[in-house]
Design an enzyme around this catalytic site. Structure first.
Site, PDB file in Angstrom:
ATOM      1  N   ARG A 102      -2.054 -55.155 -59.596  1.00 13.86           N
ATOM      2  CA  ARG A 102      -3.115 -54.551 -60.395  1.00 13.86           C
ATOM      3  C   ARG A 102      -4.383 -54.396 -59.577  1.00 13.86           C
ATOM      4  O   ARG A 102      -4.846 -55.344 -58.949  1.00 13.86           O
ATOM      5  CB  ARG A 102      -3.396 -55.419 -61.618  1.00 13.86           C
ATOM      6  CG  ARG A 102      -4.368 -54.799 -62.606  1.00 13.86           C
ATOM      7  CD  ARG A 102      -4.503 -55.660 -63.839  1.00 13.86           C
ATOM      8  NE  ARG A 102      -5.689 -56.484 -63.809  1.00 13.86           N
ATOM      9  CZ  ARG A 102      -6.468 -56.736 -64.869  1.00 13.86           C
ATOM     10  NH1 ARG A 102      -6.158 -56.230 -66.040  1.00 13.86           N
ATOM     11  NH2 ARG A 102      -7.518 -57.513 -64.760  1.00 13.86           N
ATOM     12  N   THR A 106      -9.974 -50.610 -61.067  1.00 10.90           N
ATOM     13  CA  THR A 106      -9.534 -49.510 -61.927  1.00 10.90           C
ATOM     14  C   THR A 106      -8.544 -49.960 -62.993  1.00 10.90           C
ATOM     15  O   THR A 106      -8.293 -49.220 -63.946  1.00 10.90           O
ATOM     16  CB  THR A 106      -8.865 -48.421 -61.090  1.00 10.90           C
ATOM     17  OG1 THR A 106      -7.657 -48.949 -60.509  1.00 10.90           O
ATOM     18  CG2 THR A 106      -9.795 -47.954 -59.971  1.00 10.90           C
ATOM     19  N   ASP A 203      -3.087 -64.803 -67.323  1.00 11.13           N
ATOM     20  CA  ASP A 203      -2.301 -64.050 -66.345  1.00 11.13           C
ATOM     21  C   ASP A 203      -0.915 -64.684 -66.269  1.00 11.13           C
ATOM     22  O   ASP A 203      -0.747 -65.797 -65.758  1.00 11.13           O
ATOM     23  CB  ASP A 203      -2.994 -64.093 -64.983  1.00 11.13           C
ATOM     24  CG  ASP A 203      -2.306 -63.214 -63.948  1.00 11.13           C
ATOM     25  OD1 ASP A 203      -1.092 -63.401 -63.713  1.00 11.13           O
ATOM     26  OD2 ASP A 203      -2.981 -62.342 -63.376  1.00 11.13           O
ATOM     27  N   ASP A 206       0.325 -65.790 -62.769  1.00 14.24           N
ATOM     28  CA  ASP A 206      -0.324 -67.006 -62.287  1.00 14.24           C
ATOM     29  C   ASP A 206       0.203 -68.239 -62.998  1.00 14.24           C
ATOM     30  O   ASP A 206       0.374 -69.299 -62.394  1.00 14.24           O
ATOM     31  CB  ASP A 206      -1.843 -66.917 -62.486  1.00 14.24           C
ATOM     32  CG  ASP A 206      -2.515 -65.963 -61.509  1.00 14.24           C
ATOM     33  OD1 ASP A 206      -1.834 -65.509 -60.564  1.00 14.24           O
ATOM     34  OD2 ASP A 206      -3.704 -65.669 -61.686  1.00 14.24           O
TER      35      ASP A 206
END
Length: 212
Positions: A102, A106, A203, A206
């Site tokens: 990612r 953006t 996340d 993670d």
């Protein structure tokens, strides 16, 4: 597009553990496995079958087997956390891989791996990604899969955001929206300013593998 929310007490209980910020990786991974099993089980409910004869210790009777070899596609890296459960249920499935990272400015996906069979025509395809957030990663994957002949792809996610579902809904023929199914444990409230799902679970990559 069809949306199927797995509304089950065991799924809700597992999701609660995954949401909890205190859940360590050593606990997060097996609970994700349990929930992924439930999601993939539901996602495969409509797989096509063909009749076969089977001989029991007492008689010959009829049974079924899958009509085509499924293809499971984890989106790296977080989708790898769902892959063992999928292969437990579908041990003969072909595994393909799409690697996306990612862009934190953006929020668009950057491709670093595409290892997908050249011809997916007639084969059930499950796209595994714990988080359906903006929908950008899923759209990229669906376009690739559609270009390889996949039809009727099922996206399997743990948590989905309304924005991501809307993006898939508007994807059109290029991503096979008309035949697309999304199976998830929950549709959460929204995305925050950094495009993370709220309340979400953080996340997923993670929490499965550790921060990069």
């Amino acid at each position: 597009m069809q949306l199927h929310i797995v509304d089950h007490p065991l799924a809700a209980s597992s999701l609660t553990v995954l949401r909890d910020e205190r859940t360590p990786r050593s606990r997060f991974r097996p609970v994700l496995y349990d929930l992924a099993m439930m999601l993939v089980y539901e996602a495969t409910r409509t797989l096509p079958t063909m009749p076969v004869a089977v001989t029991t210790p007492l008689a010959t009777t009829s049974g079924v087997r899958l009509a085509a070899e499924p293809v499971v596609v984890p989106v790296l890296r977080a989708g790898l956390g769902m892959l063992p459960a999928a292969l437990n249920l579908l041990p003969d499935a072909h595994t393909a891989f799409i690697g996306l990272s990612r862009d934190e400015t953006t929020f668009e996906p950057t491709v670093y791996l595409e290892a997908v069979p050249s011809d997916l025509a007639g084969r059930p395809v499950l796209l595994l990604d714990p988080m359906l957030a903006t929908g950008g990663s899923a759209l990229h994957c669906l376009r690739l899969l559609a270009d390889r002949g996949a039809r009727g792809v099922t996206v399997v996610s743990v948590v989905a955001a309304p924005e991501g579902l809307a993006a898939l809904e508007s994807g059109g023929p290029a991503v096979g929206t008309a035949d697309l199914t999304v199976v998830t444990a929950v549709v959460d409230e929204r995305l925050n300013e950094t495009a993370y799902i709220v309340p979400g679970l953080g996340d997923a990559g993670d929490r499965i593998f550790g921060e990069m």
